[in-house]
Write an enzyme that holds these catalytic residues in place. Sequence first.
Site, short mmCIF file in Angstrom:
data_model
loop_
_atom_site.label_atom_id
_atom_site.label_comp_id
_atom_site.label_asym_id
_atom_site.label_seq_id
_atom_site.Cartn_x
_atom_site.Cartn_y
_atom_site.Cartn_z
N HIS A 1 0.84 -1.21 0.00
CA HIS A 1 0.00 0.00 0.00
C HIS A 1 0.87 1.25 0.00
O HIS A 1 0.62 2.21 -0.75
CB HIS A 1 -0.88 0.05 1.25
CG HIS A 1 -1.96 -0.99 1.33
ND1 HIS A 1 -2.17 -1.76 2.45
CD2 HIS A 1 -2.89 -1.38 0.43
CE1 HIS A 1 -3.20 -2.57 2.24
NE2 HIS A 1 -3.65 -2.37 1.02
N LYS B 1 -16.60 -7.01 4.76
CA LYS B 1 -15.49 -7.55 5.58
C LYS B 1 -15.69 -7.20 7.05
O LYS B 1 -16.22 -6.13 7.37
CB LYS B 1 -14.15 -6.94 5.14
CG LYS B 1 -13.67 -7.38 3.78
CD LYS B 1 -12.32 -6.71 3.47
CE LYS B 1 -11.80 -7.11 2.10
NZ LYS B 1 -10.60 -6.31 1.73
N ARG C 1 -2.12 -6.32 -7.86
CA ARG C 1 -0.98 -7.24 -7.74
C ARG C 1 -1.03 -8.37 -8.75
O ARG C 1 0.01 -8.91 -9.14
CB ARG C 1 -0.94 -7.85 -6.33
CG ARG C 1 -0.67 -6.84 -5.23
CD ARG C 1 -1.09 -7.38 -3.90
NE ARG C 1 -2.53 -7.61 -3.90
CZ ARG C 1 -3.24 -8.01 -2.85
NH1 ARG C 1 -2.64 -8.25 -1.71
NH2 ARG C 1 -4.55 -8.18 -2.94
N SER D 1 -3.07 -7.75 3.23
CA SER D 1 -3.43 -7.50 4.64
C SER D 1 -3.92 -8.79 5.30
O SER D 1 -3.64 -9.04 6.47
CB SER D 1 -4.53 -6.45 4.72
OG SER D 1 -4.05 -5.22 4.23
O1 PNS Z 1 -9.28 -2.73 0.68
P1 PNS Z 1 -10.65 -3.15 0.20
O2 PNS Z 1 -11.47 -3.77 1.32
O3 PNS Z 1 -10.58 -4.06 -0.99
O4 PNS Z 1 -11.39 -1.80 -0.30
C1 PNS Z 1 -12.70 -1.86 -0.81
C2 PNS Z 1 -13.42 -0.54 -0.56
C3 PNS Z 1 -13.48 -0.25 0.94
C4 PNS Z 1 -12.70 0.57 -1.27
C5 PNS Z 1 -14.88 -0.69 -1.12
O5 PNS Z 1 -15.53 -1.74 -0.44
C6 PNS Z 1 -15.71 0.58 -0.99
O6 PNS Z 1 -15.53 1.51 -1.75
N1 PNS Z 1 -16.62 0.60 0.00
C7 PNS Z 1 -17.48 1.77 0.24
C8 PNS Z 1 -18.93 1.48 -0.18
C9 PNS Z 1 -19.14 1.76 -1.66
O7 PNS Z 1 -18.88 2.85 -2.16
N2 PNS Z 1 -19.60 0.73 -2.40
C10 PNS Z 1 -19.93 0.84 -3.80
C11 PNS Z 1 -18.76 0.81 -4.76
S1 PNS Z 1 -17.75 -0.60 -4.59
#
Ligand code: PNS
Length: 161
Positions: free
Chosen positions: A18, A42, A95, A132
């Site tokens: 990251h 999650k 990745r 992670s």
């Molecule tokens: O590190 P991650 O868990 O893969 O990140 C995913 C994340 C948190 C960026 C994604 O789940 C997110 O944008 N969540 C906020 C809710 C949202 O906007 N959802 C709709 C588009 S995915």
Amino acid sequence: MSRIAVVPGSFDPVTLGHIDVIARAADLYDELHVVVVHNPGKTALLPLDVRVDLITQAIANAGLPSNIVVASWGEGLLVDYCSQVGARVVIKGIRNQADVTYETPMALVNRNLAGIETMFMLPEPGHAYVSSSLVRQVAALKGDVRPYVPHVVADYLNRSA
Ligand code: PNS
């Protein structure tokens, strides 16, 4: 007009991969928001405020530029955070093919919702296998996470193990 981008993620915890992507992205934009976002899919290990704190310290320790803002975004849509700060671009580290498969639907939804474009960025190959979830697993089983995460994160995980 300043170019503002957002690097969102669970960062549970932030890894060296990251930090590598954050450093590269900060070099390309006037302002970069690193946003710890609640992922409804999650269950997080670290509280949101701890994740923000660890990223802030890791960025300072790595000597990254001062155009980086670290923030959190609890329950709302990521695109709403982007609108709030005037960002039109989201940057995600990729990745492998699995990441492309995972990230593509989110990128398309964010574009459909609010016209937010997603840029995929490759980390240094040495970080390509770090995740992670692997870090959490190694830490839970009392392994050495120092090769994969910033020092502050390793110290935090050791203290809370
Ligand atoms: O590190 P991650 O868990 O893969 O990140 C995913 C994340 C948190 C960026 C994604 O789940 C997110 O944008 N969540 C906020 C809710 C949202 O906007 N959802 C709709 C588009 S995915």
